[in-house]
Design a protein around this motif. Structure first.
Motif, PDB file in Angstrom:
ATOM      1  N   GLY A 117       0.805  -1.216   0.000  1.00 54.17           N
ATOM      2  CA  GLY A 117       0.000   0.000   0.000  1.00 54.17           C
ATOM      3  C   GLY A 117       0.833   1.260   0.000  1.00 54.17           C
ATOM      4  N   TRP A 118       0.148   2.374   0.100  1.00 53.53           N
ATOM      5  CA  TRP A 118       0.782   3.687   0.171  1.00 53.53           C
ATOM      6  C   TRP A 118       0.197   4.447   1.345  1.00 53.53           C
ATOM      7  N   GLY A 119       1.035   5.282   1.979  1.00 51.09           N
ATOM      8  CA  GLY A 119       0.595   6.174   3.037  1.00 51.09           C
ATOM      9  C   GLY A 119       0.598   7.600   2.538  1.00 51.09           C
ATOM     10  N   LEU A 120       0.256   8.513   3.415  1.00 51.39           N
ATOM     11  CA  LEU A 120       0.198   9.922   3.051  1.00 51.39           C
ATOM     12  C   LEU A 120       1.588  10.473   2.730  1.00 51.39           C
ATOM     13  N   THR A 121       2.601  10.008   3.455  1.00 51.37           N
ATOM     14  CA  THR A 121       3.984  10.417   3.214  1.00 51.37           C
ATOM     15  C   THR A 121       4.852   9.169   3.158  1.00 51.37           C
ATOM     16  N   LEU A 122       6.117   9.337   2.846  1.00 53.78           N
ATOM     17  CA  LEU A 122       7.030   8.189   2.785  1.00 53.78           C
ATOM     18  C   LEU A 122       7.173   7.496   4.128  1.00 53.78           C
ATOM     19  N   SER A 123       7.025   8.242   5.216  1.00 57.41           N
ATOM     20  CA  SER A 123       7.187   7.645   6.540  1.00 57.41           C
ATOM     21  C   SER A 123       5.854   7.239   7.176  1.00 57.41           C
ATOM     22  N   SER A 124       4.751   7.446   6.461  1.00 55.59           N
ATOM     23  CA  SER A 124       3.435   7.087   6.993  1.00 55.59           C
ATOM     24  C   SER A 124       3.123   5.619   6.717  1.00 55.59           C
ATOM     25  N   VAL A 125       2.305   5.033   7.589  1.00 56.18           N
ATOM     26  CA  VAL A 125       1.831   3.678   7.334  1.00 56.18           C
ATOM     27  C   VAL A 125       0.844   3.725   6.166  1.00 56.18           C
ATOM     28  N   SER A 126       0.700   2.612   5.491  1.00 54.26           N
ATOM     29  CA  SER A 126      -0.237   2.531   4.375  1.00 54.26           C
ATOM     30  C   SER A 126      -1.659   2.726   4.874  1.00 54.26           C
ATOM     31  N   SER A 127      -2.483   3.293   4.010  1.00 52.37           N
ATOM     32  CA  SER A 127      -3.883   3.492   4.364  1.00 52.37           C
ATOM     33  C   SER A 127      -4.768   3.088   3.196  1.00 52.37           C
ATOM     34  N   ILE A 128      -6.008   2.777   3.522  1.00 50.22           N
ATOM     35  CA  ILE A 128      -6.989   2.406   2.504  1.00 50.22           C
ATOM     36  C   ILE A 128      -7.204   3.572   1.537  1.00 50.22           C
ATOM     37  N   VAL A 129      -7.371   4.760   2.066  1.00 49.12           N
ATOM     38  CA  VAL A 129      -7.658   5.933   1.238  1.00 49.12           C
ATOM     39  C   VAL A 129      -6.495   6.246   0.298  1.00 49.12           C
ATOM     40  N   ASN A 130      -5.280   6.336   0.846  1.00 52.80           N
ATOM     41  CA  ASN A 130      -4.137   6.677   0.010  1.00 52.80           C
ATOM     42  C   ASN A 130      -3.857   5.609  -1.038  1.00 52.80           C
ATOM     43  N   THR A 131      -3.977   4.352  -0.661  1.00 50.91           N
ATOM     44  CA  THR A 131      -3.747   3.268  -1.613  1.00 50.91           C
ATOM     45  C   THR A 131      -4.785   3.301  -2.727  1.00 50.91           C
ATOM     46  N   SER A 132      -6.027   3.567  -2.403  1.00 51.34           N
ATOM     47  CA  SER A 132      -7.084   3.665  -3.411  1.00 51.34           C
ATOM     48  C   SER A 132      -6.830   4.816  -4.368  1.00 51.34           C
ATOM     49  N   GLU A 133      -6.367   5.932  -3.825  1.00 46.09           N
ATOM     50  CA  GLU A 133      -6.063   7.092  -4.676  1.00 46.09           C
ATOM     51  C   GLU A 133      -4.920   6.786  -5.634  1.00 46.09           C
TER      52      GLU A 133
END
Length: 93
Positions: free
Chosen positions: A29-45
């Motif tokens: 997945g992807w998070g909001l920033t490089l150091s953020s944990v992955s999130s449903i919202v960011n990964t979907s975007e």
């Protein structure tokens, strides 16, 4: 014949996709920033951007696998009610 400005859009989407592919988390997945944990919202975007750039394969499969697991965790009931904790977070919800 391409419409005016469309080539520039395609180039920007391709550049964004390349950048995002280099930032995909170990969990797919992807998070909001490089150091953020992955999130449903960011990964979907990110998946929407990858689709616009016609990117598929392993990165997309990894993201979909992350989402399948994250949604399941997110929808689990909490002890005090509400939804489950944010997938990947260490704090209690």
């Amino acid at each position: 014949m391409k419409l005016a400005g469309l080539a520039s859009y395609d180039q920007r989407v391709a550049r964004a996709a390349r950048t995002l592919l280099g930032c995909q988390g170990f969990d797919g997945g992807w998070g909001l920033t490089l150091s953020s944990v992955s999130s449903i919202v960011n990964t979907s975007e990110v998946l929407a951007i990858l689709r616009a750039a016609d990117v598929g394969g392993a990165p997309v499969r990894g993201a979909l696998a992350y989402l399948a697991e994250a949604v399941e965790q997110h929808c689990r009931p909490r002890q005090k009610g509400g939804r489950g904790r944010t997938p990947g977070s260490s704090a209690s919800a």
